[in-house]
Design an enzyme around this catalytic site. Sequence first.
Site, mmCIF file in Angstrom:
data_model
loop_
_atom_site.group_PDB
_atom_site.id
_atom_site.type_symbol
_atom_site.label_atom_id
_atom_site.label_comp_id
_atom_site.label_asym_id
_atom_site.label_seq_id
_atom_site.Cartn_x
_atom_site.Cartn_y
_atom_site.Cartn_z
ATOM 1 C CE LYS A 37 -4.385 -1.776 1.436
ATOM 2 N NZ LYS A 37 -5.399 -1.911 2.484
ATOM 3 N NE ARG A 90 -7.506 -8.032 0.374
ATOM 4 C CZ ARG A 90 -7.020 -7.248 -0.590
ATOM 5 N NH1 ARG A 90 -6.040 -6.416 -0.332
ATOM 6 N NH2 ARG A 90 -7.522 -7.302 -1.801
HETATM 7 C C1 8Y4 Z 1 -0.849 -1.246 -4.150
HETATM 8 C C2 8Y4 Z 1 -1.355 -2.463 -3.814
HETATM 9 C C3 8Y4 Z 1 -1.575 -0.124 -3.901
HETATM 10 C C4 8Y4 Z 1 -2.588 -2.563 -3.235
HETATM 11 C C5 8Y4 Z 1 -2.818 -0.215 -3.322
HETATM 12 C C6 8Y4 Z 1 -3.329 -1.438 -2.999
HETATM 13 C C7 8Y4 Z 1 -8.013 -4.250 1.834
HETATM 14 C C8 8Y4 Z 1 -9.073 -5.016 1.343
HETATM 15 C C9 8Y4 Z 1 -8.131 -3.955 -0.299
HETATM 16 C C10 8Y4 Z 1 -7.756 -4.261 3.227
HETATM 17 C C11 8Y4 Z 1 -9.583 -5.799 3.431
HETATM 18 C C12 8Y4 Z 1 -5.259 -2.516 -1.989
HETATM 19 C C13 8Y4 Z 1 -10.098 -5.407 -0.882
HETATM 20 C C14 8Y4 Z 1 -6.648 -2.108 -1.701
HETATM 21 N N1 8Y4 Z 1 -7.432 -3.598 0.788
HETATM 22 N N2 8Y4 Z 1 -9.846 -5.792 2.123
HETATM 23 N N3 8Y4 Z 1 -9.140 -4.821 0.013
HETATM 24 N N4 8Y4 Z 1 -8.576 -5.055 3.985
HETATM 25 N N5 8Y4 Z 1 -10.327 -6.540 4.260
HETATM 26 N N6 8Y4 Z 1 -4.575 -1.468 -2.458
HETATM 27 O O1 8Y4 Z 1 -6.876 -3.577 3.771
HETATM 28 O O2 8Y4 Z 1 -4.850 -3.629 -1.841
HETATM 29 S S1 8Y4 Z 1 -7.858 -3.389 -1.906
#
Ligand code: 8Y4
Length: 286
Positions: free
Chosen positions: A232, A266
């Site tokens: 993230k 996750r």
């Molecule tokens: C790079 C990689 C930049 C990933 C942004 C991201 C969560 C989630 C997501 C979380 C739960 C993400 C669906 C966002 N994050 N579900 N989902 N908890 N429960 N962004 O933190 O991975 S998607």
Amino acid sequence: MESKNTIGDLICGRYRLKMSGEDFRPVVMGVLNVTPDSFSDGGLHVSLDLAITHAENMIAEGVDIIDIGGESTRPGAPPLSVEEELSRVMPVIYALRDCGKPLSLDTRRAAVMREAIAAGIDMINDVEGFRDEKSLRVVSESDCGLCIMHMQGEPQTMQQHPHYVDVMTEVSTFLAKRVAAAESVGIARNRICVDPGFGFGKTLQHNLDLLANIEQIQSALRLPVLAGLSRKSMIGQLTGKPVEQRLAGSLAAALAAVKHGARILRVHDVGATVDALKVWQAVEAV
Ligand code: 8Y4
């Protein structure tokens, strides 16, 4: 005497996941995105094959739950129709149904939840925290697990002006209310885990405050906390690295979350996370 850190098992459909005790190890949820990517020609068959191969790799690497997602919740992502979301995720759910690992579905839509539950999904991961009462009703008619996540604002705009008077209190209070709403429609507490929602309407400081205080949320709600930190932007802010170079930062964040009590992680990088946890656990077991 029960320790104050004891959290009961989490019921997820066909599975029961241990959340504390002697032989507990943090549960690794692997991210399986079925959004079309640049390697795909856009054809459904190609992305289905890629998704299945990715899932098989995660299983070989020791994943505990597979979180299937068809709708990108990244800031600025365009919304998807229910039909499009179903056409992405349902073939993957059918293909992985008997893979031996619990399947989670990342969705915000009651209609998608209903289809996935009928196909045997074990958990629904709703980044809106089941704020749509239809979602709660659909889930109440099944025995699937729920991940109730906090988000401030909407995915399109949530990172524009995150604001809290007291982020810990506001996130905990929101989660407690959604847990109470779930219980009020007959959903058993042992089906629920909660998630502070790192990066969902939060500044770096908000994310760090929440990470350092996971145990407080967990003991206030007496429910397992799931932490999603992998790759993230907070990792990018702390390391100065672009998304494809965030593995080391993500592993450090995962271990920090475990140190602060997180029960489920996750992650995108399952093999590396499982290795990091094995080393961590070996030292903790001394
Ligand atoms: C790079 C990689 C930049 C990933 C942004 C991201 C969560 C989630 C997501 C979380 C739960 C993400 C669906 C966002 N994050 N579900 N989902 N908890 N429960 N962004 O933190 O991975 S998607």
